[in-house]
Design a protein around this motif. Structure first.
Motif, short mmCIF file in Angstrom:
data_model
loop_
_atom_site.label_atom_id
_atom_site.label_comp_id
_atom_site.label_asym_id
_atom_site.label_seq_id
_atom_site.Cartn_x
_atom_site.Cartn_y
_atom_site.Cartn_z
N GLN A 272 0.75 12.23 5.88
CA GLN A 272 1.81 11.74 5.02
C GLN A 272 2.96 12.75 4.89
O GLN A 272 4.13 12.37 4.84
N VAL B 154 -5.26 13.17 5.20
CA VAL B 154 -4.25 12.28 4.62
C VAL B 154 -3.00 13.07 4.29
O VAL B 154 -1.87 12.62 4.56
N GLN C 95 -6.79 13.49 -1.97
CA GLN C 95 -7.21 12.55 -0.93
C GLN C 95 -7.69 13.22 0.36
O GLN C 95 -8.07 12.53 1.30
N ASN D 267 0.83 -1.19 0.00
CA ASN D 267 0.00 0.00 0.00
C ASN D 267 0.87 1.25 0.00
O ASN D 267 1.83 1.35 0.76
N THR D 268 0.53 2.20 -0.88
CA THR D 268 1.33 3.41 -0.98
C THR D 268 0.48 4.55 -1.48
O THR D 268 -0.50 4.34 -2.21
N VAL D 269 0.84 5.76 -1.08
CA VAL D 269 0.15 6.95 -1.60
C VAL D 269 0.74 7.35 -2.94
O VAL D 269 0.23 8.24 -3.61
N THR E 75 1.40 7.69 -6.63
CA THR E 75 0.68 7.50 -7.89
C THR E 75 1.69 7.62 -9.03
O THR E 75 2.81 8.08 -8.82
N ASP F 178 5.18 2.99 4.04
CA ASP F 178 4.83 3.34 2.66
C ASP F 178 6.12 3.49 1.85
O ASP F 178 6.94 4.37 2.13
N LEU G 18 -1.71 15.73 -2.29
CA LEU G 18 -2.55 14.83 -1.50
C LEU G 18 -3.79 15.54 -0.97
O LEU G 18 -4.87 14.95 -0.89
#
Length: 313
Positions: free
Chosen positions: A71, A67, A63, A2-4, A6, A229, A59
């Motif tokens: 992060q 978030v 998101q 799982n990672t933010v 993109t 992450d 972000l």
């Protein structure tokens, strides 16, 4: 995993790294004065903070603010930890160049390979470590115990530059390489009488790369205490590494003034190790972790400055 991260974030990060590497390794010259190195170090830190600001903005628009705050704070905490540990890595480089009497004008090539090697090594180890942690969460406890042990060992260990030549790796390399007694510019190998000889510079390069491995083993588990992450782990690591050459020249003439820094770094490793080992019982927020790390570093530097002042009297 799982990672933010993109495709847009990964692509933007890759472009920034390539540009920073080109500037760091190709446009800064062979050596720097303390003032110039300090300015460039400030530039690298500023670019890292600008990247984090852009990361937060992206972000927050995609998101949400919650978030983005979490992060971006994780990135900043990881960056501070990695930057602090990178200072100790620079001190080892200084010790190696001093022991082997490598002039400043001949250090550039080794430093370039050292930085590039660290980037490749960290990238491989981070992706491998992130995958392992997602498959075996109990590894975090093992990482915590390792960092606790490393921190205690760092605080009690004594540095002895004179004993460097007796290290097993150095003795093994000298016994297995046909080596000249003197340097030949920035060349790693030369031919004499039809035979290929290694110069002392290749020995220094191998030791620099080996030190990168040792510090990666310490620093990568440390940031896993903040986040697992891979995007944040990798970006904070590489931004801390980029600009190491400027940091090296900045610290080259003042390293002796930071004799107590290793105790602050040791305390940080102990704190992070304990945090990882008690994560199921006590959750320490990222913001508090950032505050503790920053306070330890600031306190260590202030104490060091006071000790240096007392010695000068």
């Amino acid at each position: 995993m799982n990672t933010v991260g993109t495709p847009l974030l990964w692509g933007g990060f890759a472009v920034v790294v390539v540009i920073m590497l080109a500037i760091d390794l190709l446009l800064q010259g062979r050596t720097m004065t303390f003032k110039r190195a300090a300015v460039w170090s400030l530039v690298w830190v500023s670019l890292s903070l600008l990247f984090n600001a852009a990361f937060w903005w992206y972000l927050s628009t995609t998101q949400g603010r919650a978030v983005a705050d979490t992060q971006a704070l994780a990135f900043l905490t990881g960056y501070l930890i990695e930057k602090a540990l990178a200072v100790d890595n620079v001190f080892v480089w200084l010790m190696l160049f001093s022991y082997f009497s490598i002039p400043a004008q001949m250090q550039r090539r080794v430093l370039i390979y050292g930085v590039l090697g660290a980037i490749v090594l960290r990238t491989v180890m981070i992706f491998g470590g992130s995958w392992l942690v997602t498959q075996f969460e109990w590894l975090l406890y093992l990482f915590g115990a390792f960092l606790l042990f490393t921190g205690i060992k760092m605080a009690w260990s004594k540095e002895d530059d004179a004993a460097l030549g007796e290290k097993p790796l150095v003795r093994w390399l000298r016994s297995h390489l046909r080596m000249t007694d003197e340097l030949h510019g920035e060349r790693f190998f030369i031919r004499q009488n039809g035979l290929l000889y290694a110069t002392p510079l290749i020995l220094v390069l191998i030791l620099v790369e080996f030190s990168d491995v040792i510090f990666a083993v310490d620093s990568i588990p440390a940031i896993f205490a903040v986040t697992t992450d891979p995007f944040i782990v990798l970006t904070s690591n590489l931004f801390a590494i980029l600009g190491l050459r400027a940091m090296y020249f900045m610290l080259a003439g003042v390293a002796e003034r930071f004799s107590l820094l290793k105790y602050g770094l040791a305390l940080i490793l102990v704190f992070i190790g304990v945090k990882m080992m008690i994560v199921d019982f006590i959750h320490i927020p990222i913001a508090l972790s950032l505050g503790v790390v920053a306070a330890i570093l600031a306190g260590t530097l202030l104490i060091n400055a006071w000790v240096n002042h007392r010695r000068a009297l």
